[in-house]
Write an enzyme that holds these catalytic residues in place. Sequence first.
Site, PDB file in Angstrom:
ATOM      1  N   ARG A  46      44.679  39.179  32.533  1.00 57.09           N
ATOM      2  CA  ARG A  46      43.266  39.235  32.662  1.00 57.09           C
ATOM      3  C   ARG A  46      43.046  40.546  33.633  1.00 57.09           C
ATOM      4  NH1 ARG A  46      43.994  39.788  37.532  1.00 57.09           N
ATOM      5  NH2 ARG A  46      41.757  39.771  37.658  1.00 57.09           N
ATOM      6  N   GLY A  47      41.827  40.869  33.865  1.00 56.12           N
ATOM      7  CA  GLY A  47      41.665  42.149  34.537  1.00 56.12           C
ATOM      8  C   GLY A  47      41.413  43.405  33.625  1.00 56.12           C
ATOM      9  N   ARG A  89      37.791  38.528  24.362  1.00 58.31           N
ATOM     10  CA  ARG A  89      36.865  38.438  25.755  1.00 58.31           C
ATOM     11  C   ARG A  89      35.667  39.543  25.774  1.00 58.31           C
ATOM     12  NH1 ARG A  89      39.549  37.615  31.427  1.00 58.31           N
ATOM     13  NH2 ARG A  89      37.400  36.597  31.885  1.00 58.31           N
ATOM     14  N   GLN A 196      41.077  33.903  41.448  1.00 46.70           N
ATOM     15  CA  GLN A 196      41.856  35.325  41.354  1.00 46.70           C
ATOM     16  C   GLN A 196      42.329  35.782  42.940  1.00 46.70           C
ATOM     17  OE1 GLN A 196      39.394  34.711  39.677  1.00 46.70           O
ATOM     18  NE2 GLN A 196      39.349  35.584  37.343  1.00 46.70           N
ATOM     19  N   ASP A 237      34.507  45.593  35.466  1.00 47.84           N
ATOM     20  CA  ASP A 237      34.636  45.428  33.766  1.00 47.84           C
ATOM     21  C   ASP A 237      34.109  46.077  33.111  1.00 47.84           C
ATOM     22  OD1 ASP A 237      35.252  42.582  35.677  1.00 47.84           O
ATOM     23  OD2 ASP A 237      36.627  42.805  33.754  1.00 47.84           O
ATOM     24  N   ASN A 247      31.112  42.943  37.406  1.00 47.13           N
ATOM     25  CA  ASN A 247      32.491  42.655  37.951  1.00 47.13           C
ATOM     26  C   ASN A 247      32.541  41.191  37.884  1.00 47.13           C
ATOM     27  OD1 ASN A 247      35.156  43.264  38.979  1.00 47.13           O
ATOM     28  ND2 ASN A 247      34.536  42.808  40.829  1.00 47.13           N
ATOM     29  N   LYS A 248      33.654  40.567  38.467  1.00 45.09           N
ATOM     30  CA  LYS A 248      33.837  39.068  38.636  1.00 45.09           C
ATOM     31  C   LYS A 248      32.493  38.512  39.488  1.00 45.09           C
ATOM     32  CE  LYS A 248      36.193  37.106  37.408  1.00 45.09           C
ATOM     33  NZ  LYS A 248      36.024  36.485  36.321  1.00 45.09           N
TER      34      LYS A 248
HETATM   35  O1  MRU Z   1      37.954  37.128  34.399  1.00 50.01           O
HETATM   36  P1  MRU Z   1      38.999  38.369  35.051  1.00 50.01           P
HETATM   37  O2  MRU Z   1      40.171  37.895  36.055  1.00 50.01           O
HETATM   38  O3  MRU Z   1      39.607  39.196  33.631  1.00 50.01           O
HETATM   39  O4  MRU Z   1      38.151  39.217  35.912  1.00 50.01           O
HETATM   40  C1  MRU Z   1      38.565  40.384  36.452  1.00 50.01           C
HETATM   41  C2  MRU Z   1      37.702  41.234  37.446  1.00 50.01           C
HETATM   42  O5  MRU Z   1      36.587  40.875  37.262  1.00 50.01           O
HETATM   43  C3  MRU Z   1      38.251  42.511  38.222  1.00 50.01           C
HETATM   44  O6  MRU Z   1      37.693  42.753  39.261  1.00 50.01           O
HETATM   45  C4  MRU Z   1      38.020  43.692  37.109  1.00 50.01           C
HETATM   46  O7  MRU Z   1      38.536  43.332  35.884  1.00 50.01           O
HETATM   47  C5  MRU Z   1      38.649  45.004  37.431  1.00 50.01           C
HETATM   48  S1  MRU Z   1      40.507  44.802  37.269  1.00 50.01           S
HETATM   49  C6  MRU Z   1      40.992  46.197  37.829  1.00 50.01           C
END
Ligand code: MRU
Length: 347
Positions: A46-47, A89, A196, A237, A247-248
């Site tokens: 993920r990320g 996703r 996370q 993201d 972002n998250k």
């Molecule tokens: O749901 P995730 O864990 O994929 O979400 C990740 C995030 O929101 C990160 O902050 C983002 O992808 C940047 S990663 C360098």
Amino acid sequence: MSFRTIQWHDGKVVMIDQTRLPAEEVYNEYSDYQGVAQAIRGMIIRGAPAIGVAAAMGVALGARDIIATDHDGFFRDFEIICNVMAGTRPTAVNLFWAIDRMKRMAELHKTLPLSALRKILIDEAIRVEEEDLAICKAIGSHGAALIPHGATVLTHCNAGGLATAGYGTALGVIRAAHEAGKGIKVFADETRPWLQGARLTAWELMKDNIPVTLISDNMAGYFMKKGEITCCVVGADRIAANGDTANKIGTYSVAVLAKENGIPFYVAAPVSTLDLTLSHGDQIPIEERTSLEVTHIKGIAIAPEGVAVKNPAFDVTPARYITGIITEHGVAQGDYLKELKALAEKG
Ligand code: MRU
């Protein structure tokens, strides 16, 4: 760093299983594209940038295994593979960026014999991984200049080595500031519901001996008001043309709290996270994930059965809350519409 997030090894894609961290450091091998797609869906990887690398490698695995021997058949199956990867996703634009890059490569070499084309696609996927590492280092060095000596930096989610090919975006800035001897400390939001921050950010910073303090998400305002946070750095993201940033989930709350408390709030991301086709953040698709992530922790119910649940995985922080957007080509500060376009063109 003492772990590898994802790599192409011996004709397979190898990933550290992020669902099992921090308890176990386990590496999974994937030999077909369906497995890689499932790993993205299931958050094994993920990320945003790491998802992009996985998508490129998934496409390369799929292309390698297409059984058609003629070009028409190959490209028909190739399109199906790309569509499967694209359906994993919806929010991180790096996924679509990586698939488009693989498609462009295939198109560019469409007249070559299929064996040569397959090899080119594998090489391109490996290049996506290698380049991402270099990009994170460049983000780190641009960002470190913005971090004062002795700063306490708050971050949300995991935008670290685990979210990229290595080094990280937000954590890349933190790593570079640490390596520059700035004596910084990190506050990591735990980042409910998927944790996370607690499971991944705390784990990778501790591995690198970077001082980290874990807080639950609802504590951020308390520490900001007490003057204990110098600045915030988060990943992204998808960033719209005007600088609005997905972002998250919870990032928006952190940004509003930061503004209220006069604390700089930075976003660190590669230009592959820019989506200049979207004029503003309301157009960014937000993934809604299973209610089980909210009602359960490790299979144990923490809420009454049958309760109504919402679980958006991301939120959008309006550009007006963002002090600067740190990319591998430099920092946008101020007129995002103009500056992000200029940074993207440098790519
Ligand atoms: O749901 P995730 O864990 O994929 O979400 C990740 C995030 O929101 C990160 O902050 C983002 O992808 C940047 S990663 C360098």
